[in-house]
Design an enzyme around this catalytic site. Structure first.
Site, PDB file in Angstrom:
ATOM      1  N   HIS A   1      26.989 -12.484   1.483  1.00 41.02           N
ATOM      2  CA  HIS A   1      25.772 -12.640   0.670  1.00 41.02           C
ATOM      3  C   HIS A   1      24.523 -12.322   1.475  1.00 41.02           C
ATOM      4  O   HIS A   1      24.549 -12.337   2.704  1.00 41.02           O
ATOM      5  CB  HIS A   1      25.695 -14.086   0.162  1.00 41.02           C
ATOM      6  CG  HIS A   1      26.821 -14.419  -0.764  1.00 41.02           C
ATOM      7  ND1 HIS A   1      26.985 -15.651  -1.323  1.00 41.02           N
ATOM      8  CD2 HIS A   1      27.864 -13.668  -1.233  1.00 41.02           C
ATOM      9  CE1 HIS A   1      28.068 -15.647  -2.095  1.00 41.02           C
ATOM     10  NE2 HIS A   1      28.622 -14.439  -2.054  1.00 41.02           N
ATOM     11  N   VAL A   2      23.447 -12.055   0.744  1.00 38.84           N
ATOM     12  CA  VAL A   2      22.158 -11.779   1.369  1.00 38.84           C
ATOM     13  C   VAL A   2      21.198 -12.873   0.927  1.00 38.84           C
ATOM     14  O   VAL A   2      21.139 -13.192  -0.266  1.00 38.84           O
ATOM     15  CB  VAL A   2      21.600 -10.415   0.907  1.00 38.84           C
ATOM     16  CG1 VAL A   2      20.331 -10.074   1.674  1.00 38.84           C
ATOM     17  CG2 VAL A   2      22.636  -9.314   1.100  1.00 38.84           C
TER      18      VAL A   2
ATOM     19  N   LEU B   1      19.679 -13.329  -2.457  1.00 39.82           N
ATOM     20  CA  LEU B   1      19.089 -12.088  -2.988  1.00 39.82           C
ATOM     21  C   LEU B   1      20.149 -11.226  -3.664  1.00 39.82           C
ATOM     22  O   LEU B   1      19.859 -10.425  -4.547  1.00 39.82           O
ATOM     23  CB  LEU B   1      18.435 -11.304  -1.850  1.00 39.82           C
ATOM     24  CG  LEU B   1      17.187 -11.927  -1.249  1.00 39.82           C
ATOM     25  CD1 LEU B   1      16.753 -11.162  -0.002  1.00 39.82           C
ATOM     26  CD2 LEU B   1      16.059 -11.960  -2.262  1.00 39.82           C
ATOM     27  N   GLY B   2      21.392 -11.357  -3.206  1.00 38.30           N
ATOM     28  CA  GLY B   2      22.455 -10.527  -3.779  1.00 38.30           C
ATOM     29  C   GLY B   2      23.751 -10.848  -3.080  1.00 38.30           C
ATOM     30  O   GLY B   2      23.765 -11.534  -2.070  1.00 38.30           O
ATOM     31  N   ARG B   3      24.822 -10.376  -3.683  1.00 36.76           N
ATOM     32  CA  ARG B   3      26.111 -10.586  -2.988  1.00 36.76           C
ATOM     33  C   ARG B   3      26.827  -9.254  -2.890  1.00 36.76           C
ATOM     34  O   ARG B   3      26.904  -8.517  -3.858  1.00 36.76           O
ATOM     35  CB  ARG B   3      26.953 -11.640  -3.736  1.00 36.76           C
ATOM     36  CG  ARG B   3      27.217 -11.363  -5.216  1.00 36.76           C
ATOM     37  CD  ARG B   3      27.433 -12.665  -5.965  1.00 36.76           C
ATOM     38  NE  ARG B   3      26.177 -13.427  -5.941  1.00 36.76           N
ATOM     39  CZ  ARG B   3      26.138 -14.755  -5.824  1.00 36.76           C
ATOM     40  NH1 ARG B   3      27.241 -15.437  -5.713  1.00 36.76           N
ATOM     41  NH2 ARG B   3      24.988 -15.391  -5.797  1.00 36.76           N
TER      42      ARG B   3
ATOM     43  N   PHE C   1      31.125  -7.874   1.506  1.00 39.52           N
ATOM     44  CA  PHE C   1      31.431  -8.580   2.756  1.00 39.52           C
ATOM     45  C   PHE C   1      30.657  -9.878   2.908  1.00 39.52           C
ATOM     46  O   PHE C   1      30.807 -10.575   3.881  1.00 39.52           O
ATOM     47  CB  PHE C   1      31.125  -7.680   3.954  1.00 39.52           C
ATOM     48  CG  PHE C   1      32.074  -6.524   4.067  1.00 39.52           C
ATOM     49  CD1 PHE C   1      31.799  -5.330   3.435  1.00 39.52           C
ATOM     50  CD2 PHE C   1      33.248  -6.652   4.791  1.00 39.52           C
ATOM     51  CE1 PHE C   1      32.677  -4.268   3.529  1.00 39.52           C
ATOM     52  CE2 PHE C   1      34.131  -5.584   4.891  1.00 39.52           C
ATOM     53  CZ  PHE C   1      33.845  -4.391   4.254  1.00 39.52           C
TER      54      PHE C   1
ATOM     55  N   LYS D   1      21.624 -11.052   5.989  1.00 39.18           N
ATOM     56  CA  LYS D   1      22.924 -10.746   5.402  1.00 39.18           C
ATOM     57  C   LYS D   1      23.981 -11.470   6.217  1.00 39.18           C
ATOM     58  O   LYS D   1      24.024 -11.349   7.446  1.00 39.18           O
ATOM     59  CB  LYS D   1      23.196  -9.235   5.398  1.00 39.18           C
ATOM     60  CG  LYS D   1      24.589  -8.912   4.841  1.00 39.18           C
ATOM     61  CD  LYS D   1      24.662  -7.647   4.048  1.00 39.18           C
ATOM     62  CE  LYS D   1      26.024  -7.537   3.351  1.00 39.18           C
ATOM     63  NZ  LYS D   1      26.143  -6.296   2.553  1.00 39.18           N
TER      64      LYS D   1
ATOM     65  N   ASP E   1      26.031   7.988   2.946  1.00 41.71           N
ATOM     66  CA  ASP E   1      26.335   7.110   1.797  1.00 41.71           C
ATOM     67  C   ASP E   1      25.096   6.927   0.927  1.00 41.71           C
ATOM     68  O   ASP E   1      24.778   5.813   0.510  1.00 41.71           O
ATOM     69  CB  ASP E   1      26.838   5.751   2.331  1.00 41.71           C
ATOM     70  CG  ASP E   1      27.562   4.966   1.248  1.00 41.71           C
ATOM     71  OD1 ASP E   1      27.738   3.745   1.434  1.00 41.71           O
ATOM     72  OD2 ASP E   1      27.905   5.561   0.210  1.00 41.71           O
TER      73      ASP E   1
END
Ligand SMILES: O=C(O)Cn1ncc2ncnc(NCCc3cnc(NC(=O)Nc4cccc(Cl)c4)s3)c21
Length: 273
Positions: free
Chosen positions: A27-28, A20-22, A25, A43, A137
């Site tokens: 990848h997902v 799904l994304g990187r 820390f 994750k 955040d």
């Protein structure tokens, strides 16, 4: 459910799907829990990198904090597990992905869309602050969108519990007003500032104090060097709200419950969020 958050999970409990994304820390991945067929985001974090960056305590705090948070606009962290080399976070899957990619695609959002997101975020932050949790955040990269386009705050990696520091100012507490003793409003107002920055960025496509060099951005922030470009055209009401949130004196920032009553929110936010 309660059982799920206590269970000892292993990688074998999941079928792993597409990435799904990187992140920094790790990848997902899209994943499906085999017994329930429940779709989640997994994750994967490398212990080596967590140790190198000395963020294990932050991760532990995130898991602890997130395990108590239940809100439609907060991405669930169902649980975690680890093996020899990695730590795995079992997360709610946000089907429409990262909001900042949508903002980049549209350049900026309409006032109705921006106000709807800001109202959802305000409700989620009111919920967090009520539990003495501040996110710290809030930015487009940490916002995801669910299947119906609803906003989800993710990544409490920087959140903290605001314990009530008993101030020892000149020995006595008796004369301090409630908000000082509570010390929640004071801390929680960092999220109000960030929400103001986010509202500006939703409407203009760039954050208000952007500059080429870090030192210039820092100066613009501390001076609250806020100005509104002529394009895109934004209502005076929106500018009024942003100006009440981006206030240097933190106790004077517009409280979140007052934000939800602001005319710009009342007239533009979609109540379903
Ligand atoms: O966003 C994407 O890349 C893609 N994407 N697309 C859909 C989708 N649905 C769910 N989740 C996604 N991504 C994970 C979001 C996170 C939530 N919570 C986190 N927490 C964390 O990273 N903590 C953490 C890490 C390293 C150190 C420390 Cl101290 C803390 S990351 C999704």
């Amino acid at each position: 459910d309660a059982a799920a958050s206590q269970k000892r999970w292993t990688l074998g409990d999941f079928d792993i799907g597409k990435p799904l994304g990187r992140g920094k820390f790790g990848h997902v991945y899209l994943a499906r829990e085999k017994r329930s067929n429940h779709i989640v985001a997994l994750k994967v974090l490398f212990k080596s990198q967590l140790q190198q960056s000395q963020v294990e305590h932050q991760l532990r705090r995130e898991v602890e904090i997130q395990s108590h948070l239940r809100h439609p606009n907060i991405l669930r962290l169902y649980g975690y597990f680890y093996d020899q080399k990695r730590v795995y976070l079992i997360l709610e899957y946000a089907a429409r992905g990262e909001l900042y990619k949508e903002l980049q695609r549209c350049k900026f959002f309409s006032e109705r869309r921006a106000a709807t997101y800001v109202a959802s975020l305000a409700r989620a932050l009111i919920y967090c602050h009520g539990k003495h949790v501040i996110h710290r955040d809030i930015k487009p990269e940490n916002l995801l969108t669910g299947a119906q386009g609803e906003l989800k705050i993710a990544d409490f990696g920087w959140s903290v519990h605001t314990f009530n520091r008993r101030r020892t100012m000149c020995g006595t507490l008796d004369y301090l007003p409630p908000e000082m003793v509570e010390n929640v409003e004071h801390d929680a107002s960092v999220d109000i500032w960030s929400l103001g920055i986010l509202c500006y960025e939703f409407l203009y496509g760039v954050p208000p104090f952007e500059a080429n060099r870090h030192s210039d951005t820092y100066k613009r922030i501390v001076q609250v060097d806020l100005n509104f470009p002529p394009k895109p055209i934004v209502s005076g009401s929106a500018k009024d709200l942003i100006s009440q949130m981006l206030v240097k004196e933190s106790p004077q920032r517009l409280p979140l419950h007052k934000l939800l009553e602001h005319p710009w929110i009342v007239q533009n936010a979609d109540p379903s969020g």
